[in-house]
Structures are given as C-alpha cells and as structure tokens.
Design a protein around this motif. Sequence first.
Motif, PDB file in Angstrom:
ATOM      1  N   PRO C 132     -11.138  -1.375  -3.561  1.00 30.40           N
ATOM      2  CA  PRO C 132     -11.757  -1.761  -4.825  1.00 30.40           C
ATOM      3  C   PRO C 132     -12.513  -0.594  -5.446  1.00 30.40           C
ATOM      4  CG  PRO C 132     -13.078  -2.541  -3.008  1.00 30.40           C
ATOM      5  CD  PRO C 132     -11.882  -1.889  -2.404  1.00 30.40           C
ATOM      6  N   ILE C 133     -12.612  -0.633  -6.759  1.00 30.80           N
ATOM      7  CA  ILE C 133     -13.344   0.400  -7.479  1.00 30.80           C
ATOM      8  C   ILE C 133     -14.840   0.214  -7.229  1.00 30.80           C
ATOM      9  CG2 ILE C 133     -13.451  -1.000  -9.588  1.00 30.80           C
ATOM     10  CD1 ILE C 133     -13.068   1.621 -11.140  1.00 30.80           C
ATOM     11  N   GLY C 134     -15.572   1.320  -7.176  1.00 27.38           N
ATOM     12  CA  GLY C 134     -17.033   1.267  -7.121  1.00 27.38           C
ATOM     13  C   GLY C 134     -17.606   0.756  -5.828  1.00 27.38           C
ATOM     14  N   GLN C 135     -16.827   0.721  -4.771  1.00 32.27           N
ATOM     15  CA  GLN C 135     -17.406   0.292  -3.497  1.00 32.27           C
ATOM     16  C   GLN C 135     -17.214   1.370  -2.438  1.00 32.27           C
ATOM     17  OE1 GLN C 135     -15.909  -3.339  -1.728  1.00 32.27           O
ATOM     18  NE2 GLN C 135     -17.366  -3.191  -0.038  1.00 32.27           N
ATOM     19  N   ASP C 136     -18.246   1.505  -1.574  1.00 34.49           N
ATOM     20  CA  ASP C 136     -18.118   2.453  -0.477  1.00 34.49           C
ATOM     21  C   ASP C 136     -17.030   1.975   0.468  1.00 34.49           C
ATOM     22  OD1 ASP C 136     -20.221   3.750  -1.575  1.00 34.49           O
ATOM     23  OD2 ASP C 136     -21.723   2.937  -0.199  1.00 34.49           O
ATOM     24  N   VAL C 137     -16.147   2.881   0.806  1.00 30.72           N
ATOM     25  CA  VAL C 137     -15.086   2.560   1.760  1.00 30.72           C
ATOM     26  C   VAL C 137     -15.206   3.525   2.912  1.00 30.72           C
ATOM     27  CG1 VAL C 137     -12.608   2.392   2.120  1.00 30.72           C
ATOM     28  CG2 VAL C 137     -13.575   1.783  -0.100  1.00 30.72           C
ATOM     29  N   LYS C 138     -15.215   2.984   4.109  1.00 29.97           N
ATOM     30  CA  LYS C 138     -15.300   3.837   5.286  1.00 29.97           C
ATOM     31  C   LYS C 138     -14.038   3.667   6.107  1.00 29.97           C
ATOM     32  CE  LYS C 138     -18.101   4.818   9.344  1.00 29.97           C
ATOM     33  NZ  LYS C 138     -19.208   4.398  10.199  1.00 29.97           N
ATOM     34  N   LEU C 139     -13.393   4.786   6.382  1.00 30.18           N
ATOM     35  CA  LEU C 139     -12.165   4.737   7.163  1.00 30.18           C
ATOM     36  C   LEU C 139     -12.488   5.175   8.593  1.00 30.18           C
ATOM     37  CD1 LEU C 139      -9.725   6.494   4.669  1.00 30.18           C
ATOM     38  CD2 LEU C 139     -10.269   4.062   4.857  1.00 30.18           C
ATOM     39  N   ILE C 140     -12.058   4.359   9.564  1.00 29.40           N
ATOM     40  CA  ILE C 140     -12.209   4.719  10.972  1.00 29.40           C
ATOM     41  C   ILE C 140     -10.816   5.066  11.443  1.00 29.40           C
ATOM     42  CG2 ILE C 140     -13.149   3.983  13.180  1.00 29.40           C
ATOM     43  CD1 ILE C 140     -15.183   2.965  11.407  1.00 29.40           C
ATOM     44  N   MET C 141     -10.624   6.326  11.819  1.00 27.40           N
ATOM     45  CA  MET C 141      -9.247   6.789  11.970  1.00 27.40           C
ATOM     46  C   MET C 141      -8.955   7.270  13.381  1.00 27.40           C
ATOM     47  SD  MET C 141      -8.912   8.882   8.397  1.00 27.40           S
ATOM     48  CE  MET C 141     -10.058  10.182   8.797  1.00 27.40           C
ATOM     49  N   THR C 142      -7.731   7.021  13.805  1.00 21.68           N
ATOM     50  CA  THR C 142      -7.256   7.607  15.049  1.00 21.68           C
ATOM     51  C   THR C 142      -5.758   7.820  14.939  1.00 21.68           C
ATOM     52  OG1 THR C 142      -7.353   7.512  17.449  1.00 21.68           O
ATOM     53  CG2 THR C 142      -6.773   5.483  16.307  1.00 21.68           C
ATOM     54  N   SER C 143      -5.238   8.585  15.874  1.00 24.61           N
ATOM     55  CA  SER C 143      -3.816   8.893  15.849  1.00 24.61           C
ATOM     56  C   SER C 143      -3.196   8.396  17.129  1.00 24.61           C
ATOM     57  CB  SER C 143      -3.621  10.404  15.729  1.00 24.61           C
ATOM     58  OG  SER C 143      -2.314  10.751  16.107  1.00 24.61           O
ATOM     59  N   SER C 144      -1.933   7.971  17.044  1.00 26.10           N
ATOM     60  CA  SER C 144      -1.292   7.512  18.272  1.00 26.10           C
ATOM     61  C   SER C 144      -0.405   8.590  18.878  1.00 26.10           C
ATOM     62  CB  SER C 144      -0.479   6.246  18.005  1.00 26.10           C
ATOM     63  OG  SER C 144       0.499   6.511  17.050  1.00 26.10           O
ATOM     64  N   ASP C 145      -0.287   9.750  18.229  1.00 24.73           N
ATOM     65  CA  ASP C 145       0.488  10.817  18.884  1.00 24.73           C
ATOM     66  C   ASP C 145      -0.197  12.178  18.773  1.00 24.73           C
ATOM     67  OD1 ASP C 145       1.182  11.196  16.120  1.00 24.73           O
ATOM     68  OD2 ASP C 145       2.898   9.885  16.412  1.00 24.73           O
ATOM     69  N   VAL C 146       0.033  12.899  17.678  1.00 21.41           N
ATOM     70  CA  VAL C 146      -0.513  14.257  17.573  1.00 21.41           C
ATOM     71  C   VAL C 146      -1.580  14.295  16.480  1.00 21.41           C
ATOM     72  CG1 VAL C 146       1.617  15.301  18.393  1.00 21.41           C
ATOM     73  CG2 VAL C 146       1.275  14.972  15.938  1.00 21.41           C
ATOM     74  N   LEU C 147      -2.080  15.484  16.192  1.00 21.69           N
ATOM     75  CA  LEU C 147      -3.072  15.612  15.133  1.00 21.69           C
ATOM     76  C   LEU C 147      -2.436  15.325  13.772  1.00 21.69           C
ATOM     77  CD1 LEU C 147      -4.739  19.019  16.071  1.00 21.69           C
ATOM     78  CD2 LEU C 147      -5.662  16.756  16.512  1.00 21.69           C
ATOM     79  N   HIS C 148      -3.180  14.621  12.931  1.00 22.31           N
ATOM     80  CA  HIS C 148      -2.826  14.476  11.522  1.00 22.31           C
ATOM     81  C   HIS C 148      -4.103  14.730  10.744  1.00 22.31           C
ATOM     82  CE1 HIS C 148       1.075  12.655  12.550  1.00 22.31           C
ATOM     83  NE2 HIS C 148       0.413  11.994  13.497  1.00 22.31           N
ATOM     84  N   SER C 149      -4.007  14.743   9.412  1.00 21.41           N
ATOM     85  CA  SER C 149      -5.231  14.889   8.642  1.00 21.41           C
ATOM     86  C   SER C 149      -5.118  14.060   7.370  1.00 21.41           C
ATOM     87  CB  SER C 149      -5.478  16.362   8.297  1.00 21.41           C
ATOM     88  OG  SER C 149      -6.760  16.514   7.761  1.00 21.41           O
ATOM     89  N   PHE C 150      -6.117  13.227   7.169  1.00 26.74           N
ATOM     90  CA  PHE C 150      -6.132  12.329   6.012  1.00 26.74           C
ATOM     91  C   PHE C 150      -6.700  13.095   4.827  1.00 26.74           C
ATOM     92  CE2 PHE C 150      -7.979   9.185   3.225  1.00 26.74           C
ATOM     93  CZ  PHE C 150      -7.115   8.097   3.299  1.00 26.74           C
ATOM     94  N   TYR C 151      -5.890  13.286   3.807  1.00 26.18           N
ATOM     95  CA  TYR C 151      -6.309  14.161   2.705  1.00 26.18           C
ATOM     96  C   TYR C 151      -5.944  13.521   1.374  1.00 26.18           C
ATOM     97  CZ  TYR C 151      -6.342  18.310  -0.356  1.00 26.18           C
ATOM     98  OH  TYR C 151      -6.558  19.197  -1.373  1.00 26.18           O
ATOM     99  N   VAL C 152      -6.967  13.233   0.572  1.00 27.98           N
ATOM    100  CA  VAL C 152      -6.741  12.738  -0.787  1.00 27.98           C
ATOM    101  C   VAL C 152      -7.344  13.763  -1.751  1.00 27.98           C
ATOM    102  CG1 VAL C 152      -7.127  10.869  -2.418  1.00 27.98           C
ATOM    103  CG2 VAL C 152      -6.877  10.370   0.011  1.00 27.98           C
ATOM    104  N   PRO C 153      -6.509  14.575  -2.387  1.00 28.39           N
ATOM    105  CA  PRO C 153      -7.057  15.617  -3.263  1.00 28.39           C
ATOM    106  C   PRO C 153      -8.001  15.060  -4.328  1.00 28.39           C
ATOM    107  CG  PRO C 153      -4.721  15.985  -2.926  1.00 28.39           C
ATOM    108  CD  PRO C 153      -5.044  14.663  -2.282  1.00 28.39           C
ATOM    109  N   ALA C 154      -7.704  13.874  -4.854  1.00 29.35           N
ATOM    110  CA  ALA C 154      -8.543  13.326  -5.924  1.00 29.35           C
ATOM    111  C   ALA C 154      -9.952  13.014  -5.435  1.00 29.35           C
ATOM    112  CB  ALA C 154      -7.901  12.074  -6.503  1.00 29.35           C
ATOM    113  N   PHE C 155     -10.117  12.835  -4.125  1.00 30.68           N
ATOM    114  CA  PHE C 155     -11.448  12.574  -3.578  1.00 30.68           C
ATOM    115  C   PHE C 155     -12.077  13.855  -3.031  1.00 30.68           C
ATOM    116  CE2 PHE C 155      -9.799   8.095  -2.271  1.00 30.68           C
ATOM    117  CZ  PHE C 155      -9.787   7.722  -3.605  1.00 30.68           C
TER     118      PHE C 155
END
Lengths: 527, 224, 318
Positions: C132-155
Amino acid sequence: MASAPGVNYLNEKSGLWSWLTTLDHKRIGILYMISVMIFFAIGGAFAMLIRYELFAPGSQLVDGATYNRYMTFHGAIMVFMVIIPGIPAFLGNFIMPIMLGAKDVAFPRVNLMSWYCLMIGATVAFISLFYNGVDTGWTFYTPYSITTKNGTTWMVVGAFIIGFSSILTGLNFIATVHKLRAPGMSFWRMPLFVWSLYSTAILQVLATPVLAITLVLLLMERLMLVGIFDPALGGDPVLFQHFFWFYSHPAVYIMILPAMGVVSELIATYSQKTIFGYKAIALSSVGIAAVSFFVWGHHMFVSGQSEVAGVVFSFITMLVGVPTAIKVFNWTATLYKGSVKFDAPLLYALGFLFLFTIGGVTGIILAVVGVDVHFHDTYFVVAHFHYVMVGGTLMAIMGGIFYWFPKMFGRLVHDGMARLSFVLIFAGFNVTFFPQFILGANGMPRRYFDYIPAYESLNKISSIGAWTIGIGFLVGLFVIIHGLLRGEKAGPNPWNSRTLEWQTPSPPPHENFITQPVVTAGPYEYR
Amino acid sequence: MSTVSTNHGEHHHAHHFDSAEAEYEASKFGTWTFLVTEILMFGGLFVGYIIFHQKFPEMFHAGSKFLDWKLGAFNTVVLLISSLTMALSIYYAQHNDKAKTLFNLYVTLICGGIFMVVKYFEYTHKIHMGLLPGALFNPQGAEAEAAFAAYSNLGMYFSFYFTMTGLHGSHVLVGMGLIAWCIVRTHRGEFSSKYWTPLECVGLFWHLVDLIWIYLFPLLYLIG
Amino acid sequence: MSSASSTASHFMPFAATKIAAGVDSLYYFLLVASFISCVLVIGGLIWFAVQYRRKYEGQKTAYISHNTALEFLWSFIPFVIFMVVFVWGWIVYYQLRSMPENGLEVAVTAQKWNWTFTYKNGRKSQGTLTVPIGQDVKLIMTSSDVLHSFYVPAFRNKQDVVPGRYTALWFRAEHEGSYNLFCAEYCGDQHSGMLGKVNVVSREKFDEYLGTEPYKGLTPVEIGQKVYGGACIACHGLTVNDVKPLKLGPTFYMLFGRKESLADGSTVDVDEDYLRESIVNPNAKVVKGYDAGVMPTYAGQLDEDEIMGLIEFIKTVK
C-alpha cells in the motif's frame, strides 16, 4: 666484471634456454612483459565478447551461462594476470634495480621462480576451460562458488599459485630497497617509482597470504565440504567476503600505486622539472598502503554486515581520499612553470590524471554509505573501477612502456603512432565507460547478461567504445613491434632524465652499470 | 640466495652483493619477511577459529574432548626439543664443528618425523571414528554419536582441526625437506664460521613452525 | 504514475520514496562537487600543460620543491569536504536502515531465480510484491540457496539476501506505480532474469488484494498462468524459439503429450505425472541437452492447487 662495449643484457647470451633460466632482472622483466601482453590479449578478447553480447537486450551470441564464464575469465585474467603483475613485475623488475644503482634484485632465483609461479598458476587456471569453465565471477563469492559444478577448483588453485608469484616479487623488492641501494642512495633520494613499488611490495607481502588462506579454505570447502563458509553446515558465507576483501582491497592499491609511481616519473621527465612535494608523494604512497588495510568493508555495505561497521568503513575510506588527492594536486603543480613536451608517454600520463581524477571522485561518491546502497553492484561501480584500473593502471603501463622502451631495447618507438594509440584508447575508453555511470545510476545491476530495453541505447554506445579501445591497443602493439624492428637507435638518455636508469647505456649491460654509480643528489634535480 | 661454493669453508657471495656480509643480511631480511607472510596466512585461520569459537563455544568444547591432550603435549615437547637442536646446529656450524652440527640436524629431522608419526596416529583415529570435517562428519561409536546428537554442527570443529593441523603439518614436512637439504650440504662441508646462511634461514622457518604449533595446541586441545 | 527506469536518460530513476529523494539530494551535491573538482584539476592540468609547453630544447624550468602552506590547504579542504559528505551519507544511511516499529511485515524468500513474498495472513505471491501507498513496509528476507540482493532502484535501497540468516529492508512508497525489482548480487545463469515488480497501490486496492484469495474465481489455467509469470518465466518460454541459449529450460510450447528424450537416453511421455515430478523433483528426469542441477525444487514453494494449475496451463500452450 665490466662488460665489453656493445655487449648488453639482450645480446650477451642467446637462445630460448638462456632466457628461461636467466637470473638477470632485466630479462625476467622482459619475460613478464611477454606473458602479461599475452594474458592481456586473452582478457581483452573476453571483454570484446562481453560488449558484443551486451550490444542489445536478449541473447546476441551466447546464453547466460556462457556469458558468465566470459565475465569471470575477463575479470580473473585482468586482475590476477595483467594488472597485478603488470607494473611491479614487468616495469618494476626491469627498472627498479637500475634506479637504485643495484646490479640486480636481492634474490634473483626467487625472482625467476616468481615468474614461473605466474606461468604455472596461469596454466592451471586455464585448465578450468576444459572443465566447463568458471562462472563465479573473479570474486568467488560463497556459497555460489561452493555449489557451482565446473572448473572453479582449477581457477582457485591457479589464483593461489599466482598469489605466490606476487608475494615473492614483493618480498624481493622490499629486500632490494633495503639492502641493495647504491652508495649515497638514501631513502629520500629514491625515485618516486621506487617509493610506490616499495609501498606496493609491503601490500603484496601483507595482504596476499590472506588471499592464499581464503582460497585454501574455499578449496577445502569444495573438495572436503568443511562448511566454514556454507550456511547449510553452520558456516557463514559473509565471512568469505570479509576474508576476500581483506586481501582484495589492498590489492586494488597493489594495482594502482605502481601506476602512480610511473606517472610521477613521466611528469617530472617530460616537464623537465623537479617533482612538486616529493616527500608528500612518497609518504602518501605509504599512507595509502597503510590505510588500505582498514577499508575492506566498503565492498560490503549491503552484504548484511552491521550498520556500525558500514559507517566506520565509510569514514576510513574517506581518509584514503586525502593522500590520493594530494598526489593529484602535486602532479598538477609540477607542470606549473615547467617545460612540457607532448610526447606519447606524457599524453598517457595526462590521460591517467584525467581518468584517475574521475575514477577518484566517483570513488568518493561510492564511499558515501547512504548513496552506495543505491549504487552498490550496479554499472556505476563497474564504470568506477574501470576508470581506476584501465584509465589509471593501463594508461600508466602504456606510458611506461613507451617511456622506458629505448632503455629496454635501445630503440625509439614511432612517437606519432604511439600518440595515435593514445587518442584511440583515451577516446574509446570514455565512450565505453562514461555511459556506464549513467546506466548504474539508473539501476542497471552488474554481471547482467540481459537487460531491460530502457538500458539499450547506452549499452550500444558502450560497446562501440569498447571496440575503439580494442583498435587502440592493436595500434599500441604495432608501435611496439615496429619499434623493436625498425625503431631509431636511442642514446643512453633520449629524454634528458635525471634518474639513474638513464645514466647507463641503452640497453644496459648485464650488471646494469659499467662502473658502480655513486649518488650525490635527489632524483629530480632539474636546475 | 647464495651461489654454491665448491671450496670448503670459503664462500663466494653472489655477484650482485658487495660482500658476503651484505648477502647474509639480505637473506636473513628476506626470510623474516617471508615469515611475516606465513604468520598472516595462519592468521586467517586463527581469525576464523576465533569467530566460530565465539559463536559456538560449547560445540568447540565438545569437539576438543575427542582430542588426546597427552599426545598434543608430547608433540609440543618434541617440537620444542627440535627447535633447540636446530639452534644448536647453527651454533656448531658457526664454530666449525661439523660432527655436532650434523648430529643436531639429524635429531631435528627425527623430531619432525616423530611429530608426523604421532599426527598420523591421531588422524587415523579420528577418521576411524568418522570425526571428519563438515559434511563428511559421520560419527561412529556411542561417544561420538552422543556428541553429534548434542551439537549438530560438530563437523565444524573438525573442519578447523583438520585445516589448521593439516596446513601446519604440511609446513612440518616442508621444513623436514629443508633440513634434509641442510644435512646434505653439511656433509659436503659447505657450512663454516664464514658461511651458514641457509642453516640460519631454515632455522628461522623451523622456529616459526614450532611457534605456530604452540598456539595450535592450546586452541585445539585445551579449550573448554 | 511513473515506472522506474522508463528511460535511462536521466541522472537517476524516478524517486518513489522520501528517502530516495534524500539520496538524490546528496547525490546531486556530490555530482556538483565532483564536477567542480574535476574542472579545477583537469582544467588546471590542461592549462598548465599548454601554457608551459616546451618552446625550445634546453629551456630552463623553475625549481619549486614544495610549498607547505599550499600543500596543507589542498589536503585540508578535501578532508573537510569528505567529512561533510561522510556525515551526510551517514544520516541518509541511518534513515535507510532504521527499521519501522509497526510496519507491514512481508517475508521474502529468494531462490534461483525468483522471489517469493509471503504476507502475515498467508497470502503468497511469486515475483510481484504488492504494497500500500504511504505505509512502512518491512521485508524480512532469506535465501534458500545462494546470495541474492533485493534491489529496487526507485527506492534507492538494496540489501543482500543471505542463506542461513535473515536480513531486513524497509521502505515507505509515496507514489503509486509499478517499479522494477532486480537481483543485484550475482547468483548464476539466470541472474539477469531474476526480475520482479513492486506494485504500489492505494490502501483500498491493497486491502482488497490482501483480503481476496489469490486465486478466487480463477480457473486452474488462469492460476497456472499466474504461477508461471512469477516462478517459471525466467527459464521456460512459451514459443517454439524459447530454447537454449535463450532460456535455460525446455520450452512449454507443445510440451504436453509429446515424447521427450532424456539426458540418460531414455524417453518419457509428457503427462501430468511427469510434469508434477519435474516441478517437485526436477533432477529426476532431465531433458536431453539441458543440465541437471540447474532447476531447484518447488516442493513446499508451490501448493497443490498451484501445481495443478501450472500443469493445466502447460496443456494450453500450443
């Protein structure tokens, strides 16, 4: 034993065997020159393939898996086999003992052994091509590098052996600087190229063993599943990054410090002027070397290390910026009221300053932790380190080759052609890598085989630039071959330089000097 | 580096040094620099050990119980003796006493051999019990199985055990090779009060190998 | 409504959060400062080189060895600038990394080569994160294999996703739109295909999205199509041309019902059972010309409805 007139290190003995068993630092330098040029051609070919693939979105030539192999080989070859040995082991080996007034390096056999280490290591690394290549990237990040099934083991063993080459060269140079200076050659009379090699050697000796143990652990991980970097067995994949960058950040300065040394020599000689702030430049090399051990975490701002660590590493990285800035300002100031001659080597030195300045300020941008979160692992980083590594180090290698060519081979290169190679490389370089800053700012991640259509036009420009660089280096190669075969005979000191290597015949005799030189003044006394 | 001299007792220094003295100084300096690289290489392992030990202290303690501290202590003594005899061999070489130099070198070499033999028995015992690194960990016998049940990542301890002692052991083997080379050259009568550089440098290396073991022994055998 | 990276001609992509705008301010300051320094240094360099070019051989040069005041000045001024941008960068970083107390928490699992988002109420989504717009969003992230990276250029935000541990990232989107999600840490063959979207929608639309069963009212084929778009699209195409080297896995085109040759030389009839096995145990029967070990298992990632839907969808690809 003084040599007879006309006898020099090149014609003193002949035959391939006399080269492969030589203990003369000059011949070993030439061996390095040949091997580094071959590796550079291979690494460059991979670069051309990469830019061909990225010319347009989608698959142009190969699939993602193959592209990843190209990218890995390009990176690993260029870092381990070209840029790191490029200046110290090739130019440094040849020039440094002569600059110090020594007859050879401290341990000639170790010197030859280090060349063999490079060749054996490179051979082992290339064996991986027969085992389905390597697709980890030159950084070998775990756990991907543990799980991927291909020739990674060979590449890791190769890098390990090449590491010994680097350690042995560094060890040799430190001992040479400490023990083999000519009478009167005090530390404050050493040319800046020697200072930079000395700082580099300290880094090679202190940092490379950490890479060695990291690679050993990675091997154990692949062969014996020890689990230290494997989360499935309770290990920590991020620890690998700490170990790896503890070496590889100092390694960045192993790559750039010698280039700074070359540039100092070129600027002084071609402006016929004493270096401005000699001590500041010399000490800033040592300062950069010292601080570089404490900045590795800036490669890991988004890796999951703690926020405090991120801020601390950002701060220390800023501190590296200061001595680097001092050097650039001092070189610029040296030109003031000089007598500047625009020969090809000086053009390369000015090109270095131009590109390195851009590489430096973008480095500061990346060191600002809040901004790096966006730029990290994007093409902005790719552009930045190519500006430093290619725009910096390769420019200096080219300038250094053309500058010392008459000393090495007793012949002059065709200056006009050498200048043409500079123009092509310099222009092509900016066309290739400047658009990559914009791509990175717009969020294109690195190591992408395919990209969204929005990034297409800038990638096209970049690819066209890359091919221009390729042509520029071919011209450079032609200049070298032409100089070897048809170059005008050179006197001992064609550039009217003051450093010791120009005070002996070109090419120098076996033990460098006909009579032992005694040093009575600093290296840049242009009065 | 030295050029090999055929004259007994006399040593011709390499052409690029001003004097034999300068050559000796440079060789020693180079060896010390090399030892620094060795320390940094082992340093990486020690750092890894410290990090994981801090993370899983009980697991490391449980792992160390499978090591026999008596064998470790015995090996420590053996290496300390070998360091002494190494130093003595240099002393006697400096005093032109070939027989005593050789005797001490042989004792050093034998001590290295004893160390490796003890290591061999320790290793086979571990392998027999399935106490292997990381994913290969496959405990055999009630004791090992109980420990594994308590600490599922017990293999990590043996990863460190085998990596650290393995790297150290390979250094002992290299050192033994170098000592054998010194013995051959002593037999040829190349060392004297005028020239003992290779002995000195090999000695420095051997002391470092000893020193690293002195750190490994408490870290692996005596923690808890 | 703007989509990130709709054009690559601007200095920075569209800024969809307040912090992104803050990052941009700092970046523009850095750009201007960098530009001025480059102009001063490079301009000075060229000016000196040209001004003092050699006019005749043997020309005398000034002997200037150093100037302590000048050298102090040009060490001190960069130091001050560096400290200013360091502190500024620290502040921005602090904002980026100060996790909200009462945000909307979403669990993120990265896997070669797609993203799975799980909301608190069990709602799952592959490839697309709707917030939703205007709300704090917290992502709790893990990977099931190798390293990845969560990247949103607009943020302007990025965080590596590490197997065996949790990392977190938060944002508060201020503009509705659909933004690119990239994997920024190299993760193998289809690294560049590990794309996703972050859809920022109004509160009402989000509640509706969260409240509805994801597949309510959809036919199995439509369910399968949705699953395909999130989980399979990186490696499996739908046309006759979508084979190696374009895609890592076999195409779904005319797949169902044909005889497939396997890597071990045998053949298999492509039926429901084979497709199901290939989803949950992909290395059991590998198609000739393709590599084993490339595709991870989707057991536990997809539930039975989704697998069934996917099979029905594959049947329709002709």
